[in-house]
Design an enzyme around this catalytic site. Sequence first.
Site, mmCIF file in Angstrom:
data_model
loop_
_atom_site.group_PDB
_atom_site.id
_atom_site.type_symbol
_atom_site.label_atom_id
_atom_site.label_comp_id
_atom_site.label_asym_id
_atom_site.label_seq_id
_atom_site.Cartn_x
_atom_site.Cartn_y
_atom_site.Cartn_z
ATOM 1 C CB CYS A 403 -0.976 -0.052 1.170
ATOM 2 S SG CYS A 403 -2.428 0.954 0.869
ATOM 3 C CG HIS A 532 -3.273 -3.614 3.309
ATOM 4 N ND1 HIS A 532 -2.237 -3.102 4.048
ATOM 5 C CD2 HIS A 532 -3.970 -2.553 2.842
ATOM 6 C CE1 HIS A 532 -2.303 -1.785 4.045
ATOM 7 N NE2 HIS A 532 -3.341 -1.426 3.315
ATOM 8 C CD GLU A 534 -0.852 -6.493 5.091
ATOM 9 O OE1 GLU A 534 -0.462 -6.820 3.956
ATOM 10 O OE2 GLU A 534 -1.021 -5.305 5.443
HETATM 11 N N1 GLN Z 1 -1.888 6.622 3.048
HETATM 12 C C1 GLN Z 1 -2.012 5.882 1.844
HETATM 13 C C2 GLN Z 1 -3.405 6.006 1.241
HETATM 14 O O1 GLN Z 1 -4.327 6.397 1.895
HETATM 15 C C3 GLN Z 1 -1.655 4.437 2.049
HETATM 16 C C4 GLN Z 1 -2.632 3.705 2.921
HETATM 17 C C5 GLN Z 1 -2.100 2.414 3.456
HETATM 18 O O2 GLN Z 1 -0.926 2.151 3.428
HETATM 19 N N2 GLN Z 1 -3.001 1.595 3.956
HETATM 20 O O3 GLN Z 1 -3.593 5.700 0.090
#
Ligand code: GLN
Length: 584
Positions: A403, A532, A534
């Site tokens: 992300c 994600h 994970e």
């Molecule tokens: N801050 C970034 C976004 O909002 C990444 C979010 C994250 O890593 N979950 O896109």
Amino acid sequence: MKYVLVSGGVISGIGKGIIASSSGLLLKTTGLKVTAIKIDPYLNVDAGTLGPLEHGECFVLKDGGESDLDLGNYERYLNLNLTNENNITTGKIYKAVIERERKGDYIGRTVQVVPHITDAIQDWIQRVARIPVDDSSEEPDVCIIELGGTVGDIESMPFVEALTQFRYKVGKGNLVNIHVSYVPIIHGEEKTKPTQHAIKQMRSAGLIPDLIACRCERALDEATTQKIARSCQVEFKQVVTVRDIETIYQVPLLLEDQGLLHRLREALMLDQLSIPPTLVSKGEDLWKLWKKTVVTKPYLEPVIIALVGKYIALPDSYLSVIKALEHSAMRCNRKLNLCWIDAEHLEDATLKSDPTIYHKAWSQLTVASGCICPGGFGGRGVAGMVKAAKWARECKIPYLGICLGMQVAVIEAAQNLCGYKGATSEEFDANAEHRVVIFMPEGSKEIMGGTMRLGTKATHFQSGSEWSKLRALYGDSSVMEERHRHRYEVNPDYIEELEKVGLNFIGKDETGKRMEVVELKEHPFFVGVQAHPEFTSRVLAPSPTYLGFMAASTGCLDQVIQEIRQQKKQVNGLVNGAEESVHF
Ligand code: GLN
């Protein structure tokens, strides 16, 4: 429906969630279908607006629910896909009751904690316990209910009252209460007083302990167990110890050794249930595999993985990431040696303010076999993460960007390969000249609760990406599905430039506008994913993304990919074989 209520006393944070998940696993090994509900007595509607440094990670569910990290334990141990409703909070219950009040459902009556809130809690539990959450798509047999916090907290009182009533409502033999307590060792002596007080408090609140699980550094002396049993008016066999143990995955074994399953069987009258033989043997296989997988192998070679993040102060902020790395390391027959690096320590500013810390961080990063930059919000530490990504790219060290970590890899390439000085994300500088990561509306920037791009979304591997290592890890398929939680995304206007310098956006959403996966071709493993993965990693089935990263870091990626292809062939063979036999 049978219920296992897991409550806690003395102090929180002693592993109630692991004991609850382990009890669920033991029940599952008998062939029962198990689900779980976590009760968090705070007022937030969900965990989405909580800071990771205070509460640990926000676990994202398949349906986009932003939940407490304990739901992750249940999903990992029990291989479930829970729903947003499996996490009850005071906020959710009050919201539902107040909405009904406004609609006029209680017209003419005074709406009160007892009975309206307590009834709403019981109805919620009974309704949600029935939702199918495993691959059978059938109604579960047993529901684990974990009551967060400790009994006696003001916030948890309505829940305790509701659960006291619930015990009688569901009837004898249908609910068992495991109370998790803590036995400190002071000057070598096991102290039972806190447990005695906790049980007294629990009883005065109306809850009855059927089993007391004592957390302690070591296995309790028999005399201590006797003392707890006597002073808490339970039998000796109703007290189990959960001593500190090498890996939390062995807790189910520890509980089984002490006869927990037997106790649950008796208390819940499980022998009266008829479980289909296929499920019984599936349960037995699961138990065999679990025992084989979690056994500690002290001779394993360690693998050093650098985790460069911004919430290092509280490792629980990255709980699922750590677990996914652990699952993958177990699969690669390596011992995970996770090296925590505060991203800010890699920055030039730290070199000026505290050169020792700076050099220490860099020396840690440079000896690691792989580097992971996990998710995060806000600009603090991003410059350090960018440096880590540059290091991994240039030195051909396996890199996994999750992300924010993917966005960082893109920012790094824009700055250092495309030459866009100051390239960044709109999240960190709304007026920057080169905003290579931008806000892509699907949610809102003004309303913060539940408005990100959330939950399971499909990623389509693009044609021409057959070389991709990530794609091979997902069985050479054309689609991968993972959970998301973000507001910002790679700016489509920069894709052409970024692809020219070697960033391959091999995975996109169904519209082709949202970049989901970036991968470098001429690199042992350099992958960034907007999702994600994970959150879908399981103890017995590691996430393919993490497995790939771990395999690359330990030098067995080709072998792992080969195995995945082999397995796929076998499955296809079986399917074809079955068709053939029908045919003949
Ligand atoms: N801050 C970034 C976004 O909002 C990444 C979010 C994250 O890593 N979950 O896109």
